[in-house]
Design a protein around this motif. Structure first.
Motif, PDB file in Angstrom:
ATOM      1  N   UNK A 120     -60.759   6.027  19.598  1.00 54.97           N
ATOM      2  CA  UNK A 120     -60.771   7.247  19.756  1.00 54.97           C
ATOM      3  C   UNK A 120     -60.787   8.171  18.807  1.00 54.97           C
ATOM      4  N   UNK A 121     -61.139   6.629  17.674  1.00 53.94           N
ATOM      5  CA  UNK A 121     -60.769   7.137  16.068  1.00 53.94           C
ATOM      6  C   UNK A 121     -62.750   7.791  15.641  1.00 53.94           C
ATOM      7  N   UNK A 122     -63.653   7.066  16.287  1.00 56.00           N
ATOM      8  CA  UNK A 122     -65.241   7.179  16.534  1.00 56.00           C
ATOM      9  C   UNK A 122     -65.305   9.067  17.519  1.00 56.00           C
ATOM     10  N   UNK A 123     -64.329   8.427  17.784  1.00 54.91           N
ATOM     11  CA  UNK A 123     -64.981  10.038  19.188  1.00 54.91           C
ATOM     12  C   UNK A 123     -64.129  11.171  17.778  1.00 54.91           C
ATOM     13  N   UNK A 124     -63.832  10.873  16.783  1.00 52.03           N
ATOM     14  CA  UNK A 124     -62.653  11.714  16.303  1.00 52.03           C
ATOM     15  C   UNK A 124     -64.498  12.679  15.144  1.00 52.03           C
ATOM     16  N   UNK A 125     -64.796  11.587  14.942  1.00 52.14           N
ATOM     17  CA  UNK A 125     -66.200  11.617  14.062  1.00 52.14           C
ATOM     18  C   UNK A 125     -67.335  12.605  14.416  1.00 52.14           C
ATOM     19  N   UNK A 126     -67.246  13.771  13.589  1.00 52.26           N
ATOM     20  CA  UNK A 126     -68.221  14.382  13.958  1.00 52.26           C
ATOM     21  C   UNK A 126     -69.758  13.566  13.673  1.00 52.26           C
ATOM     22  N   UNK A 127     -70.098  12.722  12.848  1.00 54.82           N
ATOM     23  CA  UNK A 127     -71.356  11.950  12.513  1.00 54.82           C
ATOM     24  C   UNK A 127     -70.562  10.323  12.532  1.00 54.82           C
TER      25      UNK A 127
END
Lengths: 450, 304
Positions: A120-127
């Protein structure tokens, strides 16, 4: 061991355990559940693809609230993952016997939760394509890098802690499950590492589990403390607290215990024969444990709000007023009442420590815990210490968008799917540990011949 | 008995959960702090005011305030949707919308559509409309702004900045505006440092302020001098700025020490040593445990 069972009687009990506890095919209810989860996941994946194409503009995030429900969901997952250390490690090291049927439930919850905390942290990344920059340019002084290190470590420990005691279970499946597809047979054969259940093999398992149980406690405390430092090391009302590590850890234990209770109930209610192993006594003990953990969390919660509330520094006052009487007051009080006050009072009475009421209370605690993380993250972001200039008024409010909600829900559904798939293919109750608890020596569990 | 109690418990949970959700999401809706709906005749009359802003960077906005009177007290209306029109209330004239905050204010930035419609116009007529909701009646207010400009010039001889206020007529005809209060100041990070008291423009529309030479500027000593008129009945709030090189250059101190706030390469040695020791220590144990898995496999082969 005193009163140990050997020979024919031991074999009879092991056979009975095998029949009752080996994984079974899902019925109509189980299949419907899987389909439902897949639909939610597919919906989330669709919107995540949209987010990858268009960026975070499809979410409700903006200059003010740059951490929205993705991050509150991340904190929720990290909190849920702590249950592994509580049930498996702490109760194991304290030599609490009744924990045996609950260890695998708690470990699989921990593994699923920590996997999706990372995702979910990766999902929160714009890039997300730049995730490797974290490792290339990360600063060891930053809690964000500590979080990455500790999540990876905790996930590895949790997987090992799940896998080691599972080895005899996989071998039971390999040797006793008939009428299963070839790939499933092969999977059991590979994953069982040729397990034969010798004395030396059991000794390795026991030694490894003890090492992991000791190791997981500081790492588990670190994972949630470091997560709390992501907030506490920034200068913002509501986060600027020295108490945050302990506050997060206590909340996580409470959520984890509730998650295990919910899991226990599902197996107690819907799996035939499991109520012989997960008994009302387990619910009663978990109820008492949940009260204890809730009281500790209540103590930290009061600390967290009373001290700044007493001083009421201007910016803290704006934040606290939005929680106590303002925009977020209904959510704040609903979370405190349904997620803490009612569970504490109800669980003090034996009649509420029965499976059904415990399940309801556990669900209340879990739902409230999710909203609690929302309340920790979002209202604070709306009250920055440093004023932001020329920000459009629409950015000063936060409401998650439908795509954002869909992606978040799909992560929750995916975590549940991981647990569901595990339950479908592996024994959720540790057969050898239950057998051992019944007084059967591990030598009796050795595989005789091929 | 068990099933019965279970069903009841589930029911109670569902009711509680959805009431909580109702609270949670109900509060984010259109009618944030609106009292209950009432008949049209009983609705509370709403008051509104509009203010026009044009910043030095050219950005234009309208700040709309909405409130109602309760005795002598003004009660601000939160969460009201405001639609802003240019020239008249029509779909073509709708140049933006916003939602009021807890102070009853909504800032509507004027973007592309407004710039197209208002191009070449010197009289700017804005109308803000609030739809009635809850017990509030609908409200409408307008403001007429005349286009004005502040031109700034620098006098190197006496370190002063002259500001001239002009009203714009026709295409590019500028007429000085006398007897209007202008504030001069220097832009700082969060506010403007005033250069003395506000000054009134003379018959040529001008005012002048001397800029002290001991104010910290950027690393080249550049300061931004601002001239501003505020809440003028005809011109609204407009400002203009000009860079001058009269500030004290600020030395940028680059931190090369090993500190918590330094770059990754300059992390404190004890922190690096402790982190590496912990990570290697734990992963060493984990690798040992992974090795134990191979040992289990080896034992299996030996036994068979």
């Amino acid at each position: 061991m005193e009163n140990s069972i050997r020979g024919h009687e031991a074999q009879r009990i092991i056979k009975e355990l095998n029949v009752e506890l080996l994984p079974k095919k899902f019925g109509a209810l189980g299949k419907t559940w899987v389909v439902l989860l897949l639909i939610v996941i597919a919906n989330g994946l669709f919107f995540y693809c949209q987010q990858l194409r268009q960026g975070l503009c499809i979410t409700g995030l903006g200059d003010y609230v740059s951490w929205g429900i993705y991050i509150s969901n991340f904190v929720f997952f990290v909190a849920a993952s702590l249950v592994g250390s509580l049930i498996t490690a702490i109760l194991y090291l304290l030599n609490v016997k009744w924990r045996a049927p609950l260890t695998r439930i708690s470990e699989v919850i921990a593994v699923a939760a920590i996997m999706f905390a990372g995702l979910i942290i990766i999902v929160d990344m714009g890039r997300p394509d730049r995730i490797h920059h974290l490792f290339m340019y990360g600063r060891i002084q930053s809690p964000i890098l500590w979080d990455i290190i500790v999540i990876t470590t905790y996930m590895t420990i949790s997987i090992l802690l799940l896998y080691f005691p599972l080895l005899p279970g996989i071998a039971f499946c390999r040797d006793n499950l008939t009428n299963i597809p070839k790939w499933q047979k092969k999977m059991y054969r590979v994953l069982s590492l040729g397990w034969r259940g010798t004395k030396d093999q059991f000794a390795i398992i026991k030694k490894s589990v003890t090492i992991l149980s000791v190791l997981i406690i500081p790492v588990a405390l670190s994972i949630h403390t470091v997560t709390s430092w992501l907030f506490a090391t920034t200068f913002r009302p509501g986060w600027d607290s020295t108490n945050f590590g302990a506050y997060f850890v206590s909340g996580a234990f409470m959520l984890g215990a509730a998650a295990v209770v919910a899991g226990m109930f599902v197996f107690w209610k819907f799996y035939e024969g499991y109520n012989k192993y997960i008994t009302e006594n387990h619910f009663d003990r978990m109820g008492k444990l949940l009260v204890l953990l809730s009281l500790v969390y209540l103590y930290f919660t009061i600390n967290e709000y009373l001290v700044p509330g007493y001083k009421m520094k201007q910016i803290e006052a704006d934040h606290l007023q939005s929680l106590f009487v303002g925009h977020y007051a209904p959510m704040f009080w609903a979370v405190q009442i349904f997620g803490m006050i009612i569970p504490i009072i109800a669980l003090l009475f034996k009649r509420f420590r029965k499976p059904a009421p415990m399940f309801v209370i556990a669900l209340m605690v879990i739902v409230a815990a999710w909203f609690k993380r929302f309340l920790i993250v979002i209202p604070t972001m709306l009250h920055p210490f440093l004023p932001m200039q020329e920000v459009p008024v629409e950015m000063q409010h936060y409401m998650p968008t439908f795509p954002e909600l869909s992606i978040t829900l799909s992560s929750l559904a995916a975590a549940l799917l991981v647990i569901t798939i595990f339950v479908r293919y592996f024994p959720i109750l540790s057969i050898w540990e239950i057998a051992e608890e019944k007084g059967i020596e591990t030598e009796e569990m050795e595989v005789k011949g091929e | 008995m068990k099933t019965n109690f279970f069903s009841k418990s589930i029911l109670i949970f569902i009711i509680s959960f959805f009431s909580a959700l109702g609270f949670v999401f109900g509060n984010n809706g259109e009618e944030g702090n609106a009292p209950v709906k009432k008949e049209e005749s009983e609705k509370i009359p709403v008051k509104m005011s509009l203010r026009y802003f044009r910043l030095a960077n050219g950005n234009e906005s309208i700040k709309v305030s909405a409130w109602y009177k309760e005795g002598k007290k003004n009660v601000y209306i939160n969460n009201a949707v405001i639609n802003l029109f240019f020239g008249g209330v029509s779909e073509e004239g709708n140049i933006g919308s916003g939602r009021t905050d807890e102070k009853g204010e909504a800032v509507i930035n004027l973007f592309q559509k407004y710039l197209q419609i208002a191009k070449g116009k010197n009289d700017l007529d804005f109308i803000a409309h609030m739809d009635g909701f809850g017990s509030y009646s609908e409200g409408e207010e307008e403001i007429s702004i005349k286009k004005a400009e502040i031109k700034l010039t620098v006098s190197e001889t006496d370190s002063s900045v002259k500001a001239v206020l002009f009203q714009v007529f026709g295409k590019d005809s500028l007429v000085p505006v006398p007897e209007t209060e202008v504030k001069m100041g220097i832009r700082r990070m969060f506010s403007i440092l005033p250069l003395g008291d506000p000054l009134s423009t003379d018959e040529k529309g001008s005012v002048a302020s001397v800029v002290p030479c001991d104010i910290p500027g950027d690393k080249e000593g550049i300061l931004y001098v601002i001239a501003k008129i505020e809440d003028h009945d005809e011109f609204g709030t407009i400002e203009s700025e000009i860079p001058v090189k009269w500030g004290v250059p600020v030395k940028v101190v680059v931190n090369h020490n090993r500190t918590l706030w330094a770059s990754g390469r300059n992390a404190p040695i004890p922190l690096v040593a402790a982190s590496v020791a912990i990570v290697f220590g734990i992963w060493g144990v984990l690798l040992y445990l992974i090795f134990q898995l191979f040992k289990i496999k080896k034992l299996s082969k030996r036994e068979s």
